[in-house]
Design an enzyme around this catalytic site. Structure first.
Site, PDB file in Angstrom:
ATOM      1  N   ALA A  67      13.745 -42.942 -30.022  1.00  0.00           N
ATOM      2  CA  ALA A  67      13.730 -43.472 -31.388  1.00  0.00           C
ATOM      3  C   ALA A  67      12.715 -44.613 -31.433  1.00  0.00           C
ATOM      4  O   ALA A  67      12.407 -45.231 -30.406  1.00  0.00           O
ATOM      5  CB  ALA A  67      15.116 -43.970 -31.757  1.00  0.00           C
ATOM      6  N   GLY A 110      16.039 -40.810 -27.540  1.00  0.00           N
ATOM      7  CA  GLY A 110      16.111 -39.775 -28.574  1.00  0.00           C
ATOM      8  C   GLY A 110      15.258 -38.563 -28.245  1.00  0.00           C
ATOM      9  O   GLY A 110      15.541 -37.460 -28.713  1.00  0.00           O
ATOM     10  N   GLU A 113      17.371 -36.539 -26.069  1.00  0.00           N
ATOM     11  CA  GLU A 113      18.460 -36.026 -26.923  1.00  0.00           C
ATOM     12  C   GLU A 113      17.965 -34.897 -27.826  1.00  0.00           C
ATOM     13  O   GLU A 113      18.675 -33.923 -28.077  1.00  0.00           O
ATOM     14  CB  GLU A 113      19.047 -37.176 -27.745  1.00  0.00           C
ATOM     15  CG  GLU A 113      19.825 -38.154 -26.857  1.00  0.00           C
ATOM     16  CD  GLU A 113      20.125 -39.492 -27.524  1.00  0.00           C
ATOM     17  OE1 GLU A 113      19.223 -40.037 -28.190  1.00  0.00           O
ATOM     18  OE2 GLU A 113      21.250 -39.993 -27.376  1.00  0.00           O
ATOM     19  N   GLU A 133      18.097 -46.389 -22.968  1.00  0.00           N
ATOM     20  CA  GLU A 133      18.514 -47.324 -24.020  1.00  0.00           C
ATOM     21  C   GLU A 133      19.189 -48.569 -23.451  1.00  0.00           C
ATOM     22  O   GLU A 133      19.120 -49.658 -24.019  1.00  0.00           O
ATOM     23  CB  GLU A 133      19.482 -46.625 -24.996  1.00  0.00           C
ATOM     24  CG  GLU A 133      18.851 -45.535 -25.849  1.00  0.00           C
ATOM     25  CD  GLU A 133      18.924 -44.141 -25.229  1.00  0.00           C
ATOM     26  OE1 GLU A 133      19.100 -44.036 -23.997  1.00  0.00           O
ATOM     27  OE2 GLU A 133      18.804 -43.154 -25.983  1.00  0.00           O
TER      28      GLU A 133
HETATM   29  N1  CAA Z   1       9.361 -46.751 -29.929  1.00  0.00           N
HETATM   30  C1  CAA Z   1       8.259 -47.310 -30.441  1.00  0.00           C
HETATM   31  N2  CAA Z   1       7.071 -47.340 -29.799  1.00  0.00           N
HETATM   32  C2  CAA Z   1       7.020 -46.784 -28.589  1.00  0.00           C
HETATM   33  C3  CAA Z   1       8.136 -46.170 -27.985  1.00  0.00           C
HETATM   34  C4  CAA Z   1       9.352 -46.189 -28.713  1.00  0.00           C
HETATM   35  N3  CAA Z   1      10.473 -45.596 -28.246  1.00  0.00           N
HETATM   36  N4  CAA Z   1       7.789 -45.715 -26.762  1.00  0.00           N
HETATM   37  C5  CAA Z   1       6.471 -46.007 -26.616  1.00  0.00           C
HETATM   38  N5  CAA Z   1       6.018 -46.655 -27.719  1.00  0.00           N
HETATM   39  C6  CAA Z   1       4.665 -47.143 -27.969  1.00  0.00           C
HETATM   40  C7  CAA Z   1       4.383 -48.415 -27.169  1.00  0.00           C
HETATM   41  O1  CAA Z   1       4.904 -49.535 -27.848  1.00  0.00           O
HETATM   42  C8  CAA Z   1       2.895 -48.394 -27.108  1.00  0.00           C
HETATM   43  O2  CAA Z   1       2.380 -48.832 -28.333  1.00  0.00           O
HETATM   44  P1  CAA Z   1       1.130 -49.919 -28.358  1.00  0.00           P
HETATM   45  O3  CAA Z   1       0.013 -49.156 -27.684  1.00  0.00           O
HETATM   46  O4  CAA Z   1       0.908 -50.164 -29.808  1.00  0.00           O
HETATM   47  O5  CAA Z   1       1.585 -51.081 -27.577  1.00  0.00           O
HETATM   48  C9  CAA Z   1       2.563 -46.910 -26.997  1.00  0.00           C
HETATM   49  O6  CAA Z   1       3.712 -46.225 -27.483  1.00  0.00           O
HETATM   50  C10 CAA Z   1       2.301 -46.476 -25.572  1.00  0.00           C
HETATM   51  O7  CAA Z   1       3.398 -46.888 -24.771  1.00  0.00           O
HETATM   52  P2  CAA Z   1       3.227 -47.751 -23.421  1.00  0.00           P
HETATM   53  O8  CAA Z   1       1.999 -48.606 -23.491  1.00  0.00           O
HETATM   54  O9  CAA Z   1       4.521 -48.450 -23.164  1.00  0.00           O
HETATM   55  O10 CAA Z   1       2.974 -46.558 -22.389  1.00  0.00           O
HETATM   56  P3  CAA Z   1       3.338 -46.536 -20.835  1.00  0.00           P
HETATM   57  O11 CAA Z   1       2.735 -45.275 -20.310  1.00  0.00           O
HETATM   58  O12 CAA Z   1       3.008 -47.822 -20.178  1.00  0.00           O
HETATM   59  O13 CAA Z   1       4.957 -46.425 -20.780  1.00  0.00           O
HETATM   60  C11 CAA Z   1       7.083 -45.497 -21.447  1.00  0.00           C
HETATM   61  C12 CAA Z   1       5.569 -45.267 -21.286  1.00  0.00           C
HETATM   62  C13 CAA Z   1       7.754 -45.668 -20.073  1.00  0.00           C
HETATM   63  C14 CAA Z   1       7.638 -44.265 -22.132  1.00  0.00           C
HETATM   64  C15 CAA Z   1       7.347 -46.760 -22.294  1.00  0.00           C
HETATM   65  O14 CAA Z   1       6.555 -46.680 -23.487  1.00  0.00           O
HETATM   66  C16 CAA Z   1       8.765 -46.935 -22.718  1.00  0.00           C
HETATM   67  O15 CAA Z   1       9.584 -47.400 -21.932  1.00  0.00           O
HETATM   68  N6  CAA Z   1       9.108 -46.602 -23.991  1.00  0.00           N
HETATM   69  C17 CAA Z   1      10.417 -46.791 -24.544  1.00  0.00           C
HETATM   70  C18 CAA Z   1      11.418 -45.755 -24.038  1.00  0.00           C
HETATM   71  C19 CAA Z   1      12.803 -46.046 -24.587  1.00  0.00           C
HETATM   72  O16 CAA Z   1      13.390 -47.082 -24.364  1.00  0.00           O
HETATM   73  N7  CAA Z   1      13.349 -45.081 -25.377  1.00  0.00           N
HETATM   74  C20 CAA Z   1      14.636 -45.201 -25.987  1.00  0.00           C
HETATM   75  C21 CAA Z   1      14.502 -45.671 -27.421  1.00  0.00           C
HETATM   76  S1  CAA Z   1      16.063 -46.007 -28.212  1.00  0.00           S
HETATM   77  C22 CAA Z   1      16.682 -44.473 -28.595  1.00  0.00           C
HETATM   78  O17 CAA Z   1      16.042 -43.459 -28.395  1.00  0.00           O
HETATM   79  C23 CAA Z   1      18.051 -44.457 -29.213  1.00  0.00           C
HETATM   80  C24 CAA Z   1      18.648 -43.106 -29.378  1.00  0.00           C
HETATM   81  O18 CAA Z   1      19.594 -42.739 -28.716  1.00  0.00           O
HETATM   82  C25 CAA Z   1      18.117 -42.147 -30.380  1.00  0.00           C
END
Ligand code: CAA
Length: 259
Positions: A67, A110, A113, A133
């Protein structure tokens, strides 16, 4: 209206539609608009008689990284309740057409999921599945604690949900989360190969079989068996049942029409 965050190929191959998540800069983070577009596209395809299977993919780097954290970060519990962030998922759950997730790269939160909401998952060797998360102070909210646990069992689900550890495609295959793992250059091809096999079957039988398999998660064995038998009997109202059985007797390939 043309969707902004997804690409729809209605007849990517005969009887197979392909929906691609398309927010590559944000690793296909699932914001509200994307999920609404996805829900509308899937509903449209589900109503299209020519679509027998839907392949859902992201791109090579990410199926979806979860998400949209930026969109959620400032929200209050009341905002979450009022916007009902995950209500679009309820509509996707009702899609009768089988859906195959083609996963490469990140399938997190998500994203994991959403892949689990599909009926089968084909993965590239580079795929990584996770429910991270917990690392951002919350927990899975769109099925991660339930579908993941049913798929891989308590031990691994608990580890993934409580530590946020990502698992590899090989580990996901071993745990029963996904159907197959192939080299990255073949993951879409493999998803379409699997889709083509399903698309050759009677679409009515496929939809009723999907419904019955999913019922196994929500019912007692007795209720599930009863539901299965009703769907089995119901298929005898179809031309496809007559055609399928007659073709077997005639030693020829059946031609299913979905009637
Ligand atoms: N939401 C918003 N933006 C996101 C995102 C997310 N879930 N995941 C990645 N992005 C964005 C980053 O902010 C980044 O944007 P900028 O370039 O503007 O800074 C871009 O995508 C690229 O990401 P990274 O620079 O972080 O890329 P990376 O290769 O270094 O890392 C990653 C990749 C490990 C996937 C890391 O991006 C990450 O940890 N993302 C979040 C994953 C996460 O926590 N997901 C759970 C979300 S909550 C949820 O999903 C609730 C539910 O149950 C539905």
């Amino acid at each position: 209206m043309t969707p902004e965050y997804i690409i729809i190929h209605q007849q990517a191959q005969p009887h197979i539609a392909h929906v691609q998540l398309n927010r590559p800069k944000e690793l296909n983070a699932l914001n509200l608009q994307l999920m609404q577009e996805l829900r509308d596209a899937l509903k449209m395809l589900d109503e299209d008689e020519n679509t027998r299977v839907i392949v859902l993919s992201g791109n090579e780097k990410a199926f979806a990284a979860g998400a949209d954290i930026r969109q959620m970060a400032g929200k209050t519990a009341i905002d979450m309740f009022n916007t009902d962030q995950f209500s679009t998922w309820d509509a996707i759950k009702k899609i009768k057409t089988p859906m195959i997730a083609a996963v490469s790269g990140f399938a997190l939160g998500g994203g994991c999921e959403l892949a689990m909401l599909c009926d089968m998952i084909v993965a590239s060797e580079t795929a990584r599945f996770g429910q991270p998360e917990i690392k951002i102070g919350v927990m899975p909210g769109a099925g991660g604690t339930q579908r993941l646990t049913r798929a891989v069992g308590k031990a691994l689900a608990m580890e993934m949900v409580l530590t946020g550890r990502f698992i590899t495609a090989a580990e996901a295959r071993q745990a029963g989360l996904i159907n197959s793992v192939v080299p990255q250059e073949l993951y879409l091809q493999e998803a379409f190969r699997l889709a083509a096999v399903v698309a050759e079957m009677s679409p009515l039988a496929v939809k009723m079989a999907k419904e019955a398999v999913l019922r196994a998660f929500d019912s007692t064995l007795e209720e599930g068996l009863h539901f299965e038998r009703k769907n089995f009997y119901l298929l005898f109202a179809s031309d496809d049942q007559k055609e399928g059985m007659q073709a077997f007797i005639d030693k020829r390939t059946p031609v299913f029409t979905g009637k």
